[in-house]
Design an enzyme around this catalytic site. Structure first.
Site, short mmCIF file in Angstrom:
data_model
loop_
_atom_site.label_atom_id
_atom_site.label_comp_id
_atom_site.label_asym_id
_atom_site.label_seq_id
_atom_site.Cartn_x
_atom_site.Cartn_y
_atom_site.Cartn_z
N LYS A 1 30.53 2.08 55.32
CA LYS A 1 31.82 1.82 54.66
C LYS A 1 32.96 2.55 55.39
O LYS A 1 34.02 1.98 55.64
CB LYS A 1 31.75 2.29 53.20
N LYS B 1 39.95 12.07 58.62
CA LYS B 1 38.62 11.69 58.11
C LYS B 1 38.06 10.53 58.92
O LYS B 1 36.88 10.52 59.27
CB LYS B 1 38.69 11.32 56.63
#
Lengths: 293, 293
Positions: A238, A170
């Site tokens: 983030k 990811k």
């Protein structure tokens, strides 16, 4: 299967609904009771803690904001570990740091709970359509057990490696997509400043090695000046913070990802955090003194 | 058609051969007589200057290194303009700065010579296979006249806009592909440092929004550690120099492209200039203290 789901936000809610539609016996709990309502209406059973969800489940899935939330859900007071019966699998689908995922998995393993990290790509639209990409880290046998659940939520489902490998994939995904959004926005801004229609440039580039899904889909949204999320800029910010913190730990230089991370920081500072990541184009336009609508 | 071709190097030679195979009557000249030999053997007619090529041609194509070479070929002593007969079209397929292309086109227009800028993407393999992407700037009528020639050399052929627009699209192409190569290399280096097999990461990413031709093709070559060119790193360095000089002229910030340009500079400094751009991975490995073969 008896499946617990914790974290019924923008992503979690449609994912849980797809599991319910897939015929699974859903157990839910949320800090905010209002979040549970759509699931209860659709037939899920509500509980008053993560531990209670775990007690009623064979697999518990979490989809929350960041590592401290996952830790709280898994290992906190009245958390999943407190209610886990023999053979429970805990599957965290949030995006958190690989090291944090590995740490939580190790602590759960001491209590005989198997964990998979299984972050997703594809945004709210993918969550609703059940077309998410799911990148999984953990043990093969646990992956095989949970796979039918993944298939209710996603299409490209890959066991990348052992614990943490899903989060590593990811992180790589966010490096590649973040830099691709930046590249397309820079190219379009360059073209316009050079007096050339960005739409024609996109067309010319789609046929060659510059082709990417980001150029095709996100590029089209930039040209249509459709900056609605999608995937909010502050979320990409983030995710790149996680990448850069991991790079710091590894002693690893990521010059391109670092620049992209700074640009996402600037988007949030410029008030573009709630818009889609394609609003990177707006930031670049302001930066070059030619703001558009 | 009677077609002149000037610049019979790695790219120009196979492009000229494809025109010859397409049944065109080829006229060639080269500063280095040895470069002409394969074309003469295949049936082209040799000349002793660019002016002589122009005299025998309806369209003259150039494929040379940089703007001063194009200027010399087009406007220098015994250049194309000196030999041009009525209605000649000059087509420069080199990669040069958009402003330089516009300047040369304007000076040729004063002598009633139409010019197209038509840089390509696809590398030596694309030139040999006749599968280049061709990005064209100039007038529609001239484009339509020259199109049958482009079709001998390429597949995705786009008239992007007026004079210089082909070079603008090519600059955008090099921004997007340069940053994509850097992104994939950074992601793979991150994965390995995090203890995850980059090949598995690539597989997981191909199914989602991270998909790009660079991830698929260049990524596979990085994993196979096949750094043979392809497209040499110093050529991408040169193209990004053009991009950054244009950005300087426009007063335009390109933070991501600037970082990529620095990385290509570093590749050349590190002795990787003659290798393919995918050797970016090697540079990053050295930078993080874990050089591989």
């Amino acid at each position: 299967m008896r499946v617990g789901f914790i974290g019924l936000g923008i992503m979690g809610r449609p994912m849980a609904l797809n599991l319910l539609r897939g015929g699974h016996d859903m157990q839910v709990w949320s800090r905010r009771p209002a979040s549970m309502a759509p699931l209860l209406e659709a037939g899920a059973t509500g509980h008053d803690s993560a531990a209670a969800v775990a007690r009623a489940s064979e697999v518990v899935i979490s989809m929350v904001a960041d590592a401290p939330d996952v830790e709280q859900v898994a290992l906190g007071l009245n958390g999943v570990a407190d209610g886990a019966s023999q053979g429970l699998a805990f599957v965290d689908m949030s995006t958190i740091a690989p090291a944090a995922a590995r740490g939580i998995a190790a602590r759960l393993a001491q209590r005989d709970i198997a964990m998979l990290d299984a972050p997703v790509s594809g945004g709210e639209a993918g969550a609703i359509k059940g077309s998410l990409s799911i990148m999984v880290g953990g043990e093969d046998a646990v992956f095989e057990r949970v796979k039918p659940l993944f298939e209710c939520m996603g299409q490209a489902i890959t066991l990348v490696g052992g614990s943490g490998a899903g989060q590593v994939a990811k992180a790589c995904n966010q490096i590649v997509t973040g830099m691709a959004v930046e590249a397309v926005a820079e190219a379009f801004n360059f073209a316009r400043k050079a007096g050339v229609e960005p739409a024609r440039v996109r067309e010319a580039l789609l046929g060659g090695f510059a082709y990417s899904r980001i150029l095709e889909h996100h590029g089209a949204r930039m040209l249509a000046r459709d900056f609605r999320p999608g995937f909010k800029a502050w979320m990409h910010q983030k995710d790149l913070r996680i990448v850069m913190e991991s790079a710091h730990q590894f002693g690893l230089a990521l010059p391109g990802a670092a620049t992209a991370a700074q640009m996402f920081n600037a988007m949030v500072g410029a008030g573009l955090g709630e818009e889609d990541s394609v609003a990177m184009l707006k930031l670049l336009e302001r930066l070059s003194g030619t703001p558009q609508s």
